[in-house]
Scaffold this motif. Structure first.
Motif, mmCIF file in Angstrom:
data_model
loop_
_atom_site.group_PDB
_atom_site.id
_atom_site.type_symbol
_atom_site.label_atom_id
_atom_site.label_comp_id
_atom_site.label_asym_id
_atom_site.label_seq_id
_atom_site.Cartn_x
_atom_site.Cartn_y
_atom_site.Cartn_z
ATOM 1 N N HIS A 1 4.113 1.860 -9.019
ATOM 2 C CA HIS A 1 3.448 0.778 -8.282
ATOM 3 C C HIS A 1 4.232 -0.508 -8.520
ATOM 4 O O HIS A 1 3.924 -1.284 -9.434
ATOM 5 C CB HIS A 1 1.998 0.667 -8.783
ATOM 6 C CG HIS A 1 1.138 -0.276 -7.994
ATOM 7 N ND1 HIS A 1 -0.241 -0.267 -8.108
ATOM 8 C CD2 HIS A 1 1.436 -1.253 -7.103
ATOM 9 C CE1 HIS A 1 -0.745 -1.206 -7.318
ATOM 10 N NE2 HIS A 1 0.255 -1.819 -6.703
ATOM 11 N N HIS B 1 6.178 -3.838 -6.492
ATOM 12 C CA HIS B 1 6.325 -4.609 -5.247
ATOM 13 C C HIS B 1 7.670 -5.320 -5.219
ATOM 14 O O HIS B 1 8.199 -5.708 -6.247
ATOM 15 C CB HIS B 1 5.194 -5.622 -5.112
ATOM 16 C CG HIS B 1 3.861 -4.968 -4.963
ATOM 17 N ND1 HIS B 1 3.484 -4.346 -3.802
ATOM 18 C CD2 HIS B 1 2.849 -4.792 -5.845
ATOM 19 C CE1 HIS B 1 2.274 -3.838 -3.967
ATOM 20 N NE2 HIS B 1 1.866 -4.080 -5.194
ATOM 21 N N HIS C 1 4.862 -7.583 -9.636
ATOM 22 C CA HIS C 1 5.062 -8.568 -8.562
ATOM 23 C C HIS C 1 6.176 -9.555 -8.898
ATOM 24 O O HIS C 1 6.188 -10.669 -8.389
ATOM 25 C CB HIS C 1 3.764 -9.333 -8.295
ATOM 26 C CG HIS C 1 2.787 -8.562 -7.452
ATOM 27 N ND1 HIS C 1 2.719 -8.660 -6.087
ATOM 28 C CD2 HIS C 1 1.846 -7.658 -7.799
ATOM 29 C CE1 HIS C 1 1.777 -7.869 -5.619
ATOM 30 N NE2 HIS C 1 1.222 -7.250 -6.638
ATOM 31 N N HIS D 1 3.350 -3.746 0.524
ATOM 32 C CA HIS D 1 2.043 -3.950 1.160
ATOM 33 C C HIS D 1 2.195 -3.676 2.660
ATOM 34 O O HIS D 1 2.799 -4.476 3.384
ATOM 35 C CB HIS D 1 1.572 -5.389 0.973
ATOM 36 C CG HIS D 1 1.064 -5.670 -0.403
ATOM 37 N ND1 HIS D 1 1.032 -6.934 -0.944
ATOM 38 C CD2 HIS D 1 0.553 -4.858 -1.349
ATOM 39 C CE1 HIS D 1 0.522 -6.876 -2.166
ATOM 40 N NE2 HIS D 1 0.230 -5.634 -2.436
ATOM 41 N N GLU E 1 1.619 0.449 -0.518
ATOM 42 C CA GLU E 1 0.265 0.192 -0.998
ATOM 43 C C GLU E 1 -0.557 -0.183 0.216
ATOM 44 O O GLU E 1 -0.292 -1.202 0.860
ATOM 45 C CB GLU E 1 0.205 -0.919 -2.047
ATOM 46 C CG GLU E 1 -1.234 -1.108 -2.522
ATOM 47 C CD GLU E 1 -1.400 -2.079 -3.667
ATOM 48 O OE1 GLU E 1 -0.465 -2.856 -3.933
ATOM 49 O OE2 GLU E 1 -2.486 -2.071 -4.284
ATOM 50 N N ASP F 1 2.010 -2.420 -11.355
ATOM 51 C CA ASP F 1 1.648 -3.278 -10.209
ATOM 52 C C ASP F 1 2.520 -4.535 -10.248
ATOM 53 O O ASP F 1 2.030 -5.653 -10.172
ATOM 54 C CB ASP F 1 0.158 -3.631 -10.254
ATOM 55 C CG ASP F 1 -0.352 -4.142 -8.915
ATOM 56 O OD1 ASP F 1 0.471 -4.316 -7.993
ATOM 57 O OD2 ASP F 1 -1.570 -4.368 -8.800
HETATM 58 ZN ZN ZN Z 1 -0.089 -3.681 -5.878
#
Ligand code: ZN
Ligand code: ZN
Length: 293
Positions: A43, A45, A199, A76, A103, A197
């Protein structure tokens, strides 16, 4: 010595220590019980369109720097960023396996789609999203399953999901959230996932999944996820996943997760203090003016 000079020295020391300690984490091939054990972050980004600071090429390089064997770029609402990452990963020597993904982000109940080639609309009900992921040969993971998202997964989707995230950086800070993720995983009873996750802040792979695969390839990784062959460790070293694999891993003396080097913290502290000092120290303009006259 003036405040500015001391601050400049601290900033220089921070930059030097940071550069010196920024060596790639070694990740020698690990085989346990006949399985190739691969460290994965599913996961992640990447710029653009996913609120991240790095583009797909830099993201793949950073994943290699952090000793990941597998990284999934999960844009996304898009797959093409992950596809660029996969192309670049294939050109790298000793680069990570890059799995394109998405995602899917409805208002509640985000879903990670791994190994798909076409983006899937968030407007579909969760069960139909999972069906479409499976039609494309992918794997469907419930992302950060906060209790507010449970109604979105109720019914059909709960029977179809392949797994759920249990360890994420957010559980380090909020025990109540960690309880929610564990409760969801216990109810789902499928593949356990740890992911960052990511970023663009902090290291990729801070939370990771150890995949017990039959080979070093994206299809072998996705097969292992479907079969539940994963182990995840939380911040207290507690293990989740297939009990037989947890035992196998516990008997192996090789460490799975080397800690980041201490100089990283030293460099950060020196750098921040130095920068702060330079910003607040009075600039002796009068001295310069005096010299000019
Ligand atoms: Zn995410
Ligand atoms: Zn999300």
């Amino acid at each position: 010595m003036t405040t500015r000079a001391i601050s400049a020295c601290l900033l220089f020391a921070g930059l030097t220590a940071g550069t010196w300690s920024d060596t790639p984490r070694r990740n020698p091939p690990l085989t346990i019980g006949g399985y190739r054990v691969l460290a994965a972050d599913f996961h992640v980004h990447s710029h653009p369109l996913s609120w991240s600071g790095l583009g797909p090429i830099s993201t793949v390089l950073e994943a290699r720097q952090q000793g990941l064997d597998v990284v999934a770029l999960t844009g996304h609402g898009n797959v093409w960023v992950g596809q660029i990452g996969r192309w670049f990963g294939r050109t790298l020597r000793a680069g990570p396996i890059v799995i394109p993904g998405e995602e899917i982000v409805p208002p509640h109940g985000h879903i990670i789609a791994l190994g798909i080639e076409r983006a899937i609309s968030w407007r579909l009900p969760a069960a139909e999203i999972v069906d479409e992921i499976h039609r494309q040969g992918g794997v469907a993971i419930a992302a950060h399953p906060f209790s507010s998202s449970w109604p979105a997964f109720a019914g059909e989707a709960m029977r179809k999901l392949d797994g759920s995230e249990l360890v994420q950086p957010v559980v380090y800070m909020y025990p109540a959230v960690y309880r929610q993720f564990r409760e969801f995983h216990a109810r789902l009873g499928r593949t356990v996932i740890g992911s960052s996750d990511w970023h663009g802040v902090g290291p990729i792979g801070l939370c990771r999944t150890y995949v017990f695969a039959t080979g070093h390839s994206a299809p072998a990784v996705l097969d292992a996820l479907r079969a539940g062959r994963t182990v995840v460790y939380d911040h207290d070293g507690r293990a989740y996943g297939d009990p037989a694999l947890i035992q196998l891993a516990a008997r192996d003396p090789r460490p799975f997760t080397p800690d980041p080097a201490a100089p990283i913290w030293i460099s950060r502290i020196c750098g921040l203090v130095g920068l702060f000092g330079l910003l607040i120290a009075p600039y002796r303009r009068s001295t310069i003016l005096e010299r000019a006259q």
